[in-house]
Write an enzyme that holds these catalytic residues in place. Structure first.
Site, PDB file in Angstrom:
ATOM      1  N   MET A  90      38.681  49.362  39.723  1.00 49.84           N
ATOM      2  CA  MET A  90      38.490  47.934  39.981  1.00 49.84           C
ATOM      3  C   MET A  90      37.252  47.666  40.835  1.00 49.84           C
ATOM      4  O   MET A  90      36.899  46.518  41.059  1.00 49.84           O
ATOM      5  CB  MET A  90      39.725  47.329  40.626  1.00 49.84           C
ATOM      6  CG  MET A  90      40.907  47.273  39.655  1.00 49.84           C
ATOM      7  SD  MET A  90      42.326  46.437  40.371  1.00 49.84           S
ATOM      8  CE  MET A  90      43.552  46.722  39.089  1.00 49.84           C
ATOM      9  N   VAL A 132      40.133  42.878  42.245  1.00 50.66           N
ATOM     10  CA  VAL A 132      41.493  43.411  42.206  1.00 50.66           C
ATOM     11  C   VAL A 132      42.454  42.391  41.601  1.00 50.66           C
ATOM     12  O   VAL A 132      42.314  41.180  41.790  1.00 50.66           O
ATOM     13  CB  VAL A 132      41.982  43.840  43.616  1.00 50.66           C
ATOM     14  CG1 VAL A 132      41.130  44.965  44.156  1.00 50.66           C
ATOM     15  CG2 VAL A 132      41.983  42.675  44.584  1.00 50.66           C
ATOM     16  N   HIS A 133      43.400  42.914  40.862  1.00 53.17           N
ATOM     17  CA  HIS A 133      44.385  42.026  40.235  1.00 53.17           C
ATOM     18  C   HIS A 133      45.527  42.868  39.713  1.00 53.17           C
ATOM     19  O   HIS A 133      45.486  44.103  39.757  1.00 53.17           O
ATOM     20  CB  HIS A 133      43.744  41.230  39.091  1.00 53.17           C
ATOM     21  CG  HIS A 133      43.326  42.093  37.935  1.00 53.17           C
ATOM     22  ND1 HIS A 133      44.137  42.328  36.857  1.00 53.17           N
ATOM     23  CD2 HIS A 133      42.201  42.793  37.711  1.00 53.17           C
ATOM     24  CE1 HIS A 133      43.513  43.135  36.014  1.00 53.17           C
ATOM     25  NE2 HIS A 133      42.336  43.439  36.504  1.00 53.17           N
ATOM     26  N   SER A 134      46.554  42.191  39.214  1.00 53.58           N
ATOM     27  CA  SER A 134      47.625  42.914  38.545  1.00 53.58           C
ATOM     28  C   SER A 134      47.966  42.156  37.261  1.00 53.58           C
ATOM     29  O   SER A 134      47.164  41.342  36.798  1.00 53.58           O
ATOM     30  CB  SER A 134      48.830  43.059  39.465  1.00 53.58           C
ATOM     31  OG  SER A 134      49.733  43.986  38.905  1.00 53.58           O
ATOM     32  N   LEU A 146      42.144  38.407  41.946  1.00 55.93           N
ATOM     33  CA  LEU A 146      42.349  37.502  40.813  1.00 55.93           C
ATOM     34  C   LEU A 146      43.829  37.427  40.471  1.00 55.93           C
ATOM     35  O   LEU A 146      44.513  38.441  40.381  1.00 55.93           O
ATOM     36  CB  LEU A 146      41.567  38.019  39.602  1.00 55.93           C
ATOM     37  CG  LEU A 146      41.844  37.351  38.257  1.00 55.93           C
ATOM     38  CD1 LEU A 146      41.184  35.977  38.204  1.00 55.93           C
ATOM     39  CD2 LEU A 146      41.339  38.214  37.111  1.00 55.93           C
TER      40      LEU A 146
END
Lengths: 95, 161
Positions: B60, B69-71, B107
């Site tokens: 990332m 960064v996110h999931s 995000l």
């Protein structure tokens, strides 16, 4: 021939790979090359149909048996890196 | 109507500058906390972002110094949005010291599609070195918001139809 299918892979297929796909699309556009680019995530990448994979080194192992070229990119925002590494492979595909 | 420009969605409460984070986990928590407090994600989404880096490694870090960064949407993304923090000291996302990060963008992408539009604008802005330098060294939130707002630096932040 039909357009080469270029798969861009990251963990979830919606963040990093999307950014990399945008850089790749810009490079292809600059070079006047038509290709179908799409994002995939680590879980579904193997089931996709593609001619070339573009990803980061963390995902290389997932696709090592795919028997298609794999291009590894470090800086997803660097058009020069994407151009240098991807264009020769794409040009070889459409030759 | 959903906002379609970063400048409309990245409000001052989603920006924090020169955060002192001791490691990459605490950097993600700081950025995630802003999303959570803004009602953009559930608390669990913050840990999900950390787990993603634990699981897949530092991919990332999309460019030197910058982590996006996110999931997954189903991990607690309530709506689509982003937060941005800069760090007073870089933290490394890789155990081998190869991924120092000074700018963390978190995000949250809900199931709608306009995160694509936001990422387009983000990528376009961050492709410009001058923009990256401005963000990383910003001392006021106004500088950050101006960079992403239409009109101020419209030549730099590319427009998409």
């Amino acid at each position: 021939m039909s357009l080469p299918r270029i798969m861009v892979v990251c963990g979830f297929g919606l963040g990093s790979s999307l950014v990399l796909k945008m850089t790749l699309d810009a490079v292809l556009l600059d070079a006047g090359i038509g290709a179908e680019t799409f994002c995939s995530d680590e879980a579904s990448a193997k089931g996709e149909k593609f001619d070339l994979v573009v990803t980061s080194r963390q995902f290389e192992h997932l696709l090592k048996d795919c028997q298609k070229p794999i291009v590894l990119i470090q800086n997803f925002l660097n058009k020069d890196e994407v151009k240098e590494k991807c264009l020769p492979v794409v040009l070889a595909l459409i030759k | 109507m959903n906002p379609v420009r970063i400048g409309d969605t990245l409000t001052p409460d989603l920006i924090e500058l020169q955060v002192g984070a001791e490691d990459w986990r605490s950097a993600i928590r700081s950025a995630g906390e802003l999303l959570f407090r803004g009602g953009i994600c559930e608390a669990g989404y913050i840990e999900a972002m950390i787990e993603a880096v634990e699981r897949y490694g530092p991919y990332m870090v999309i460019a030197p110094g910058i982590a996006l960064v996110h999931s997954r949407p189903e991990d607690g993304a309530l709506t689509t949005g982003l937060s941005l923090i800069t760090l007073s000291n870089p933290v490394d996302f890789a155990p081998d010291g190869t991924s120092p990060v000074s700018l963390v963008i978190a995000l949250s992408a809900a199931t709608n599609d306009w995160h694509v539009e936001i990422l387009k604008q983000l990528a376009e802005a961050l492709m410009d070195r001058e923009n990256r330098d401005v963000l990383i060294s910003a001392t006021s939130k106004v500088q950050v918001m101006e960079l992403f707002s239409l009109g101020k630096r419209a030549g730099k932040v590319c427009e998409f139809a």
